[in-house]
Write an enzyme that holds these catalytic residues in place. Structure first.
Site, short mmCIF file in Angstrom:
data_model
loop_
_atom_site.label_atom_id
_atom_site.label_comp_id
_atom_site.label_asym_id
_atom_site.label_seq_id
_atom_site.Cartn_x
_atom_site.Cartn_y
_atom_site.Cartn_z
N PHE A 116 39.58 59.83 2.89
CA PHE A 116 38.18 60.02 2.55
C PHE A 116 37.92 59.47 1.16
O PHE A 116 38.85 59.35 0.36
CB PHE A 116 37.81 61.50 2.62
CG PHE A 116 36.65 61.76 3.53
CD1 PHE A 116 36.81 61.83 4.89
CD2 PHE A 116 35.36 61.91 3.01
CE1 PHE A 116 35.74 62.05 5.73
CE2 PHE A 116 34.28 62.13 3.84
CZ PHE A 116 34.46 62.20 5.20
N GLN A 240 23.26 63.33 -5.03
CA GLN A 240 24.11 62.33 -4.39
C GLN A 240 23.38 61.55 -3.32
O GLN A 240 22.71 62.13 -2.47
CB GLN A 240 25.32 63.02 -3.74
CG GLN A 240 26.22 62.05 -3.01
CD GLN A 240 27.57 62.65 -2.72
OE1 GLN A 240 27.74 63.34 -1.71
NE2 GLN A 240 28.52 62.44 -3.60
N HIS A 242 24.26 59.33 -0.30
CA HIS A 242 25.38 58.98 0.55
C HIS A 242 25.22 57.53 0.98
O HIS A 242 24.13 57.13 1.39
CB HIS A 242 25.40 59.91 1.77
CG HIS A 242 26.65 59.82 2.58
ND1 HIS A 242 26.99 58.70 3.31
CD2 HIS A 242 27.65 60.71 2.77
CE1 HIS A 242 28.15 58.93 3.92
NE2 HIS A 242 28.58 60.13 3.61
N LEU A 252 22.89 60.84 8.65
CA LEU A 252 24.22 60.62 8.09
C LEU A 252 25.18 59.97 9.08
O LEU A 252 25.29 60.40 10.23
CB LEU A 252 24.78 61.98 7.66
CG LEU A 252 26.18 62.00 7.08
CD1 LEU A 252 26.20 61.33 5.72
CD2 LEU A 252 26.67 63.44 6.96
N GLU A 255 31.44 59.30 6.09
CA GLU A 255 32.40 58.51 5.34
C GLU A 255 33.72 58.40 6.11
O GLU A 255 34.50 57.47 5.90
CB GLU A 255 32.63 59.24 4.02
CG GLU A 255 33.29 58.48 2.94
CD GLU A 255 33.18 59.27 1.64
OE1 GLU A 255 32.04 59.41 1.14
OE2 GLU A 255 34.19 59.76 1.14
N ARG A 286 31.17 58.04 -3.70
CA ARG A 286 29.89 57.73 -3.08
C ARG A 286 28.89 57.09 -4.03
O ARG A 286 28.13 56.21 -3.63
CB ARG A 286 29.30 59.01 -2.49
CG ARG A 286 30.07 59.45 -1.27
CD ARG A 286 29.57 60.76 -0.72
NE ARG A 286 30.33 61.09 0.48
CZ ARG A 286 30.22 62.24 1.13
NH1 ARG A 286 29.39 63.17 0.70
NH2 ARG A 286 30.93 62.46 2.22
N HIS A 353 21.41 62.94 -0.15
CA HIS A 353 22.35 63.73 0.63
C HIS A 353 22.64 65.10 0.06
O HIS A 353 22.67 66.09 0.79
CB HIS A 353 23.64 62.92 0.74
CG HIS A 353 24.67 63.51 1.65
ND1 HIS A 353 24.39 63.88 2.95
CD2 HIS A 353 25.98 63.82 1.46
CE1 HIS A 353 25.49 64.37 3.51
NE2 HIS A 353 26.45 64.37 2.63
N ARG A 394 29.74 64.49 -6.23
CA ARG A 394 30.67 65.23 -5.39
C ARG A 394 31.51 64.29 -4.53
O ARG A 394 30.99 63.30 -4.01
CB ARG A 394 29.89 66.18 -4.47
CG ARG A 394 30.75 66.90 -3.45
CD ARG A 394 29.97 67.91 -2.66
NE ARG A 394 29.00 67.34 -1.74
CZ ARG A 394 29.29 66.70 -0.61
NH1 ARG A 394 30.55 66.50 -0.25
NH2 ARG A 394 28.34 66.24 0.17
#
Lengths: 584, 258
Positions: A116, A240, A242, A252, A255, A286, A353, A394
């Site tokens: 990730f 954030q 994304h 979404l 990832e 991100r 996000h 994050r």
């Protein structure tokens, strides 16, 4: 009006709220107030996984995870909190497995793990397989598993109860939580919940953006309720984006798609992330990937007739792998875009996000009234809170982790506090704020419409405080938000009834969004540096001398009733990692 | 690489009114009910312009936000994950956020009603409590008898994990249960969703309460009421083979093997 008395009241029934409820119910008389049915929360939309250094498939340890979290957050992370997050991650995942969560498995039967963004081996050497997952439905499985265990523990839910106000009573010069005021959707009745402990776990506020992965219901109700009562909000400028939302819709696409080998490409088919992040490439953090995408678009390498998106390419992955590991997101592409991901790349763009900022807490989940003072009886966990484990950005899979680690901690701490504390006396006419707010909206004859104001808010937020910001764009947003807040006073609704009045609640939610958008923009304007998710084109570098500190935003009301945002700052907790330049 | 512009004619949707505009005029025929106003439910037509590639939920929002704020329905995530917006669209149970207007013959009025078999509270909002009660009744949580929990995770082979994968996808939207003619006639029937969630545990190799759950479903309101009409499988927005899951539970009751 009804008055209820509970030891512990939890606001919100997503991952953090239900994880807290499982602990609190075992230790105290607990009620969960939730504006949706428990399994409707947006935790269920999380896809890719939950990070924990189980080392099931390759060498890993929680110290590396701590480092990645601190670096991912561009060093604005409180390192003591990050250490707890990474250390307790392992038991958090094992807890969920024991509760029944159906994780994907390795050939040995242990929990499988995958790569990730931003998660690395040995302090950035190479990507590491740290994300524990259940296909691309990890959030769904967490939410279902937690609800199942709430049923098992007999957790008491008040479904479709909207918490609209936080009750605070000052005794001996100390502000204490006395309870909350809730509005029952089915009947329109107001309920007072007097409680020794209150835990906010009501989620994020992404609906002030137009292109967002957030649910319609993520309107920052918890943040707004405490902010109005004098509690500060921390680091709200950090939001954030994304990298991979479905083009124009914002839905979404995990990832995990890149963790499984998916590649981002521009209109020339180039794997552009190699230029921006030579080591981690498509799995950089991100904020880095989202900025890279917009750089490609701005420099004319975007796809489509308007050049306004790029592609997520999964076509080189075997269809069996997509079916087994990414079934939901490939179905989203088919359903919403009419695209077959086996053979065609998926058009994507960054999507709003996650709020890194929120209600400030310490590592026990206790809410802070300023940089250090705890509000007795008040707790927060999950996206609504700011511990701060996410800092300025994050890492993917750290939010499902956050809700479990800090949801559990807050649940235990709140219930233990309730065991020893007395009820705090309710303020006089505790329902007055909510009753007046509802009455005003129901009887308003103004000419402004909720949907119109919300559209204008979302337009200005997308245009001015998204991935790239400047003094000028943020000022434009601040002015527009001020105008909208003024016009909001003349907002009118059509549904005047008491029964299931969602028209009324949308108006209240808009008020919350406007309050929080203002905090965000004002906080962003003052932060004259670029760090993590907050990128200022006029100040493109991180400035540790002046801005290695958390923003604390307070609501101030002048003698004439005018509201302003007052900013203060709080030091960052640094333990073992000194700030370094952030490269992926 | 092709640009993903949807072919306007591909889905059989009518072309836009002009070459430039993707918008078409649609009619939503919505079942309205508000006991604060009237004891009778009525149909109301709303006509508006919309891009046919948008969702039925977008259409409902257009009505609520621009035409009639009193229209009431539940929704949250808007992409088929939260399970809030199951409704009867053109006579079939679907999620409004997973149904594109172009796919449901928008030349004709699109009928939208609440899901059947649960008490309507207002417009498209129904009382979900009986549905969740049936779910809770099957003990939808992992039950193990070991007194000493392992330190690490319980082991489970990928094959054992796969055995119940299909039924873990359930989002409790009630589309299946409220499409079932047996449930319409007898609200006491557990209904497909509860059986799906029992299946999820009965066939989980880690669980040790399969017998108890089977006995619950052996009840007169249990699996034997199923008439295998496949409505539930057709209705499931998650593609769960609901009827197959029910059949597996029936078979387990006969063979006591699972």
């Amino acid at each position: 009006m009804k008055i209820h008395k509970y030891d512990t009241v939890i606001v919100g029934a997503g991952g953090a709220g239900m994880r807290a409820a499982i602990e609190a119910t075992k230790r105290s008389r607990t009620a969960v107030l939730t504006k949706l049915y428990p399994t409707r929360s947006h935790t269920g939309a999380a896809q890719g996984g939950m990070a924990a250094a189980l080392a099931n498939v390759e060498e890993d340890n929680w110290e590396w995870h701590t480092f990645d979290t601190v670096k991912g957050g561009d060093y604005l992370v409180d390192q003591d909190a990050a250490e707890i997050l990474a250390k307790e991650a392992i038991d958090s995942v094992l807890d969920l497995e024991k509760m029944g969560l159906p994780f994907n498995r390795t050939p040995n039967g242990t929990i499988d793990q995958r790569r990730f963004g931003g998660h690395s081996r040995n302090h950035g050497e190479a990507p590491v397989r740290r994300s524990c997952y259940a296909a691309d439905r990890t959030g769904h499985m967490i939410l279902q598993t937690l609800y199942q265990n709430c049923v098992k523990e007999g957790v008491e839910f008040f479904n479709e109860f909207y918490v609209l106000d936080q009750l605070i009573t000052e005794t001996d010069g100390i502000k204490r939580s006395a309870g909350v005021v809730a509005y029952e959707l089915a009947t329109g009745e107001i309920h007072i919940f007097q409680a020794k402990s209150v835990i906010y776990a009501s989620g994020g506020c992404g609906k002030f953006f137009k292109v967002t992965s957030n649910a319609h219901t993520l309107t920052g109700d918890g943040q707004a309720a405490v902010y109005r009562r004098g509690i500060p909000l921390e680091d709200m400028e950090f939001f954030q984006f994304h990298p991979t939302g479905i083009w124009r819709m914002g839905i979404l696409l995990t990832e995990g798609a890149r963790g499984e080998g998916g590649i981002l490409r521009n209109k020339d088919g180039e794997r552009f992330m190699e230029k921006y992040a030579p080591v981690m490439k498509d799995l950089a953090s991100r904020d880095v990937v989202s900025r890279s995408i917009y750089t490609e678009i701005r420099e004319g390498r975007g796809c489509g007739p308007e050049g306004d998106h790029v592609y997520l390419d999964l076509t080189h992955l075997p269809p069996e792998q997509l079916d087994a590991k990414l079934p939901d997101i490939t179905e989203f592409a088919r359903t919403y875009l009419g695209i077959e991901p086996y053979t065609d790349p998926i058009p994507i763009q960054p999507t709003a996000h996650y709020a890194m900022g929120g209600i400030p807490t310490n590592v026990q989940g206790e809410v802070l009234a300023d940089n250090t003072t705890v509000v007795p009886g008040l707790y927060a966990a999950g996206e609504v809170a700011c511990v701060s484990v996410h800092g300025a950005n994050r890492l993917g899979t750290n939010s499902l982790l956050d809700i479990n680690v800090f949801g559990k901690r807050a649940g235990i701490a709140a219930a233990e506090y309730a065991q020893s504390a007395d009820f705090v006396e309710l303020p006089e006419n505790p329902e007055s704020f909510v009753a007046e707010q509802i009455e005003r909206l129901r009887t308003s004859t103004g000419n402004e419409r909720v949907a119109q104001l919300r559209r204008e808010l979302q337009e200005t937020m997308d245009a001015n405080v998204m991935v790239f910001r400047t003094e000028q764009t943020i000022k434009t947003a601040v002015e527009k938000i001020a105008e909208l807040r003024e016009r909001y006073k003349n907002v009118a609704i059509q549904d005047k009834g008491k029964r299931f009045n969602t028209d009324l609640l949308e108006a209240i939610e808009l008020g919350n969004l406007l309050d929080l958008a203002e905090v965000m923009a004002v906080s962003a304007l003052a932060r004259k540096e670029s760090r993590g998710g907050h990128y200022r084109e006029d100040y493109p570098n991180r400035d540790d001398v002046n801005f290695m500190r958390h923003t604390m935003a307070y609501r101030e009301v002048g003698a004439d009733g005018t509201e302003t945002v007052r900013l203060d700052y709080k030091p960052v907790v640094q333990t073992r990692y000194q700030p370094m330049e952030r490269k992926y | 690489m092709a640009t993903p512009v949807l072919d306007k004619d591909a889905a059989g949707a009518p072309g836009p009114s002009s070459a430039e505009s993707p918008y078409i005029t649609v009619t939503f025929r919505v079942r309205r009910f508000n006991p604060e106003v009237s004891a009778e439910a009525t149909w109301e037509d709303f006509q508006f312009e919309i891009d046919p590639k948008e969702r039925v939920l977008d259409g409902l929002h257009k009505i609520k936000w621009d035409l009639d704020g009193t229209l009431t329905f539940r929704r949250s995530c808007a992409h088929g994950i939260c399970g809030s917006d199951a409704m009867r669209i053109n006579g079939k149970n679907r999620l409004a956020c997973k149904t594109l207007i172009k796919d449901i013959n928008p030349e004709k009025p699109i009928t939208i009603e609440p899901i059947k078999g649960l008490t309507v509270l207002k417009d498209l909002v129904v009382d979900m409590e009986p549905f969740f009660q049936a779910y809770r009744d099957v003990m939808p949580f992992l039950i193990t008898k070991d007194t000493n929990e392992p330190t690490r995770e319980r082991l489970q082979s990928a094959e054992d994990r796969e055995r119940f994968d299909d039924t873990t996808k359930c989002i409790l939207c009630a589309a299946c249960t409220t499409s079932c003619p047996v449930f319409w006639n007898d609200g006491q029937y557990f209904g497909p969703a509860a059986i799906v969630n029992a299946h999820r545990f009965i066939f989980d190799s880690r669980d040790e309460a399969g017998e108890q759950r089977l006995e619950i479903l052996n009840d007169r309101d249990g699996v034997w009421r199923c008439r295998t009409t496949f409505n539930c499988t057709d209705a499931c927005p998650r593609g769960i083979e609901v009827t197959k899951a029910i059949a597996e539970v029936k078979r387990a009751l006969i063979t006591r093997r699972y």
